[in-house]
Design a protein around this motif. Structure first.
Motif, short mmCIF file in Angstrom:
data_model
loop_
_atom_site.label_atom_id
_atom_site.label_comp_id
_atom_site.label_asym_id
_atom_site.label_seq_id
_atom_site.Cartn_x
_atom_site.Cartn_y
_atom_site.Cartn_z
N ALA A 67 0.92 -1.45 0.47
CA ALA A 67 0.23 0.05 0.25
C ALA A 67 1.12 1.19 0.21
CB ALA A 67 -0.98 -0.12 0.95
N LEU A 68 2.03 1.59 0.23
CA LEU A 68 2.86 2.54 1.08
C LEU A 68 3.25 2.66 -0.17
CD1 LEU A 68 4.46 1.87 4.62
CD2 LEU A 68 2.53 3.72 3.86
N ASP A 87 1.19 3.94 -2.94
CA ASP A 87 0.65 5.50 -2.94
C ASP A 87 0.83 6.84 -3.20
OD1 ASP A 87 -0.58 7.41 -1.36
OD2 ASP A 87 -0.13 7.08 0.54
N CYS A 92 1.61 9.42 -2.17
CA CYS A 92 2.56 9.83 -1.76
C CYS A 92 4.33 9.83 -1.12
CB CYS A 92 2.18 10.64 -0.21
SG CYS A 92 2.73 11.48 0.99
N THR A 148 7.18 7.77 0.85
CA THR A 148 6.98 7.29 2.29
C THR A 148 8.22 6.98 2.21
OG1 THR A 148 4.93 6.42 2.35
CG2 THR A 148 6.07 6.36 3.98
N TRP A 162 -5.25 1.20 6.23
CA TRP A 162 -4.19 1.90 6.25
C TRP A 162 -4.75 3.15 4.72
CZ3 TRP A 162 -0.63 4.59 8.05
CH2 TRP A 162 0.55 5.84 7.36
N ARG A 163 -5.19 2.88 3.75
CA ARG A 163 -5.73 3.99 2.98
C ARG A 163 -7.27 4.89 3.44
NH1 ARG A 163 -4.80 -0.52 -1.18
NH2 ARG A 163 -6.83 -1.27 -0.89
N LEU A 223 -5.54 6.94 5.78
CA LEU A 223 -5.00 7.78 5.39
C LEU A 223 -6.13 9.12 5.27
CD1 LEU A 223 -2.26 6.80 2.49
CD2 LEU A 223 -2.10 8.08 4.41
#
Ligand code: TRH
Length: 378
Positions: A204-205, A208, A210, A212, A339-340, A343
């Motif tokens: 997921a990161l 994303d 953005c 990380t 996680w989403r 956010l």
């Protein structure tokens, strides 16, 4: 004469037992002027948290604390005024006999593990009569006024706020760890046990919008990280890898005070066990807890108890997002979807972390509560 305290620590595994007792011992000396001996059966674990210490010494003075090797072949010593048995580590028989024989009575405390469960308040401070006639009191850390509180040094929140308000302090600290900040990247620290949910979170990161930057102190999670990266060789301190929007960097294991600064530097902290879990709350940033597994999954009750307390003042969407992520991280649910969701609720969760820290910081800290308990008992 200053009251004397003996704290006994048996290192079961990892760093939580020594982490808590070393922190408590330091604070009792620094803030309450007490004479403290810390008895540790595994100096190797201690040296990881206090790198200037020696693993070989039988006795050494570290930050005003007399750190003593707790040998299995116990040599008689005069017991202290207050004896803290950490996490039900059984005291040496000879020491208990000396406590019973001491003309001036001794306060015997068992410092328990941290839990937000409701029953804690009912058990905190209760005595239990031992077969030799001594009383042992149960002291429970916790998050509510009826518990023994949390370890928090007197100037901790002030130091944390000053550090976070000073971009140069943060940049200097990160540079000292070899971290080069990526423009606009979210900074996350990761301290966890082996965790099969890691891959889903890292996917997921990496995907994303953005960027990380993930900072991972050396430890048990590195195997899962290596597997996710698809590498055959073990990762080492200083290694840096990029996958999509995610950059991962392996950090050294640092002293407790520097670990605090790492937590203060990050936008989000994944922590574990007990002590790092509390320190991440003092960092006043959103966090993710990998709870220490216990038999018959009793740790999941502890997880839920904390979530109930922590999410009490959140909107239902933010509470569900955070709870979902924590459950997924601890084995129940979809970590990427959670996680989403987190956010999406980020501003509320970030503000809540600050508020929670201030609320907790308004309560009596654990060291002060222990000292007060002793004064009341006298
Ligand atoms: O290490 P932990 O998992 O410890 C424990 C023990 O396993 C214990 O038996 C168990 O009952 C308890 O968890 C719940 O996690 P904890 O408590 O967070 O302790 C880690 C300590 O290590 C803490 O004091 C912070 C410190 N630390 C450093 O000083 N430097 C570092 O770089 C890191 C990552 C941690």
């Amino acid at each position: 004469m200053r009251p004397s305290w003996d704290i006994f620590c048996s290192v079961v595994d990892n760093y939580g037992d020594i982490g808590v007792t070393w922190r408590l011992a330091r604070q009792l000396v620094a803030e309450h002027g007490l004479a403290v001996r810390l008895w540790v059966d595994d100096l190797g674990a201690f040296v990881r948290l206090c790198p200037q210490a020696s693993e070989e010494s039988e006795r050494q003075l570290q930050q005003g604390v007399e750190v003593c090797r707790w040998r299995r072949d116990w040599q008689p010593v005069e017991p202290a005024d207050v004896v803290v048995e950490a996490f039900a580590c059984t005291l040496p028989q000879g020491y208990v006999e000396a406590m019973a024989a001491r003309p001036r009575k001794v306060l015997w405390l068992n410092l328990e593990y941290l839990s937000a469960e409701v029953w804690v308040e009912g058990c905190h401070g209760l005595p239990s009569l031992q077969s030799n006639g001594l009383q042992k009191f149960f002291f429970f850390p916790g998050f509510t006024a009826g518990s023994g509180g949390l370890l928090r040094e007197r100037d901790l929140l002030f130091s944390r706020q000053s550090f976070q308000a000073d971009p140069q302090a943060r940049a200097g600290f990160l540079a000292s760890l070899g971290v080069r900040r990526l423009e606009g990247a979210r900074l996350i620290s990761l301290f966890a046990y082996e965790n099969s949910s890691l891959a889903g979170w890292l996917d997921a990161l990496a995907a994303d919008a953005c960027r990380t930057q993930l900072l991972v102190p050396e430890g048990r999670i590195l195997g899962d990280l290596q597997a996710w990266l698809g590498e055959s060789a073990a990762l080492a301190v200083g290694d840096r890898r990029q996958r999509g929007q995610l950059q991962v960097q392996v950090l050294p294991f640092v002293s407790q005070d520097r670990y605090d600064q790492l937590l203060w530097s990050c936008d989000f902290n994944a922590v574990r066990g007990e002590d790092s879990f509390v320190r991440a709350q003092w960092a006043a940033r959103p966090l993710l807890w990998h709870i220490y597994r216990q038999e018959e999954a009793v740790h999941l009750d502890k997880l839920e108890a904390f979530l109930t307390l922590y999410t009490r003042d959140l909107s239902s969407a933010a509470a569900a997002a955070l709870s979902g992520l924590w459950r997924a991280w601890n084995g129940e649910g979809d970590v990427a979807a959670s996680w989403r969701a987190v956010l999406r609720e980020w501003p509320e969760l970030a503000a809540h972390a600050e508020r929670w820290c201030l609320e907790q910081g308004a309560q009596t800290d654990l060291a002060a509560a222990l000292v007060q308990f002793y004064l009341n008992w006298l």
